[in-house]
Design an enzyme around this catalytic site. Structure first.
Site, mmCIF file in Angstrom:
data_model
loop_
_atom_site.group_PDB
_atom_site.id
_atom_site.type_symbol
_atom_site.label_atom_id
_atom_site.label_comp_id
_atom_site.label_asym_id
_atom_site.label_seq_id
_atom_site.Cartn_x
_atom_site.Cartn_y
_atom_site.Cartn_z
ATOM 1 C CB SER A 146 1.022 -6.994 -5.935
ATOM 2 O OG SER A 146 1.576 -6.677 -4.671
ATOM 3 C CE1 TYR A 159 -1.093 -4.204 -4.021
ATOM 4 C CE2 TYR A 159 -2.367 -2.367 -4.886
ATOM 5 C CZ TYR A 159 -1.266 -3.189 -4.938
ATOM 6 O OH TYR A 159 -0.328 -3.017 -5.939
HETATM 7 C C1 GCO Z 1 2.215 -1.437 -0.071
HETATM 8 C C2 GCO Z 1 2.614 -1.195 -1.512
HETATM 9 C C3 GCO Z 1 2.701 -2.537 -2.260
HETATM 10 C C4 GCO Z 1 3.421 -2.325 -3.575
HETATM 11 C C5 GCO Z 1 3.420 -3.519 -4.472
HETATM 12 C C6 GCO Z 1 4.336 -4.588 -3.982
HETATM 13 O O1 GCO Z 1 1.450 -0.635 0.482
HETATM 14 O O2 GCO Z 1 2.740 -2.426 0.491
HETATM 15 O O3 GCO Z 1 1.696 -0.328 -2.156
HETATM 16 O O4 GCO Z 1 1.406 -3.020 -2.417
HETATM 17 O O5 GCO Z 1 2.817 -1.284 -4.277
HETATM 18 O O6 GCO Z 1 2.128 -4.035 -4.661
HETATM 19 O O7 GCO Z 1 4.369 -5.644 -4.926
#
Ligand code: GCO
Length: 255
Positions: A146, A159
């Site tokens: 990501s 995340y």
């Molecule tokens: C967020 C998004 C991001 C994108 C992606 C960007 O909440 O900022 O979900 O995480 O999905 O990962 O590269």
């Protein structure tokens, strides 16, 4: 340039979390390049819908329903593939969840849930696939990172940490498994229009921010990631390992 470099005919690709979103786009692209794809998820109904969609396009598709966070479920799934004579040549560790909450309010159980799904699962599934790839002396592992593999955004700490870990797990896989004939690389999607991002796409302020922050001034579409996945799954990338390739409209490269 020989186009056979990108031909996946005769290869089998397992894509985790592929009943919808980016995973389904990866599976469709790999199948269109000639691979037999194995769709994965935990919802049988969603998997059947996805399988019917790909089969309707004449694409070779089967299903392996297992929970990537459950080690025993993963081991059993690979044993079932073994028993059916199915070898995974390409693994796409795509399964992932998002959970948006400021860290001061974040419960530890949610931290663990995101890291278990987005990072530890890639290790567990990767290890089972690599054991078999090593026996054959070749294999391709493609982890899905990501923009948050490099940069943090407030309210998505677990995340971000998981995706940062995906970048380094990819390098660790490259370090240990290169001599076994396995290449491990990652794809870093930008802001893509997916169910996971629906709330962001529909938020006018966030939508404006993405468009102003991205040189191409737009969100990406899942199918726009297929080419990078095909490249990393094919012979064209046989001397590439430990890399993360961003398909993000240029966002990661600019202030
Ligand atoms: C967020 C998004 C991001 C994108 C992606 C960007 O909440 O900022 O979900 O995480 O999905 O990962 O590269």
């Amino acid at each position: 340039m020989s186009v056979t470099l990108f031909d996946l005919t005769g290869k089998t690709a397992l894509v985790t979390g592929s009943s919808r979103g980016l995973g389904l786009a990866f599976a469709k692209g790999l199948a269109q390049a000639g691979a037999s794809v194995i769709l994965n998820g935990t919802n049988d109904e969603n998997l059947e819908v996805a399988r019917a969609q790909l089969r309707g396009l004449g694409l070779s598709t089967r299903v392996s329903a297992f929970d990537v966070t459950n080690e025993q479920s993963v081991i059993c799934a690979f044993q079932e593939l073994d028993a059916n004579g199915i070898t995974v040549d390409v693994l796409v560790n795509n399964a992932g969840i998002q959970f948006r909450k400021p860290m001061l309010e974040l419960e530890t159980k949610d931290w663990h849930r995101v890291l278990d799904t987005n990072l530890t699962a890639a290790f567990i599934v990767g290890r089972e696939a690599a054991k078999r790839m090593a026996e054959r002396g070749h294999g391709k592992i493609i982890n899905i990172g990501s923009l948050t593999s490099e940069l943090a955004r407030a309210t998505v700490a677990p995340y971000t940490v998981a995706k940062g870990g995906i970048k380094m797990l990819t390098k660790a896989m490259a370090a240990e498994w290169g001599e076994l004939g396995i290449q491990a690389n990652a794809i870093g999607p930008g802001y893509m229009v997916t169910d996971m991002n629906e709330a962001l796409v529909n938020d006018p302020k966030f939508d404006e921010w993405v468009k102003s922050r991205t040189p191409m001034r737009r969100w990406g579409r899942p199918e726009e990631l297929a080419g990078t996945c095909i490249y990393l799954a094919s012979e064209a990338s046989n001397y590439v390992s430990g890399q993360i390739i961003y398909a993000d409209g240029g966002m990661i490269s600019v202030l």
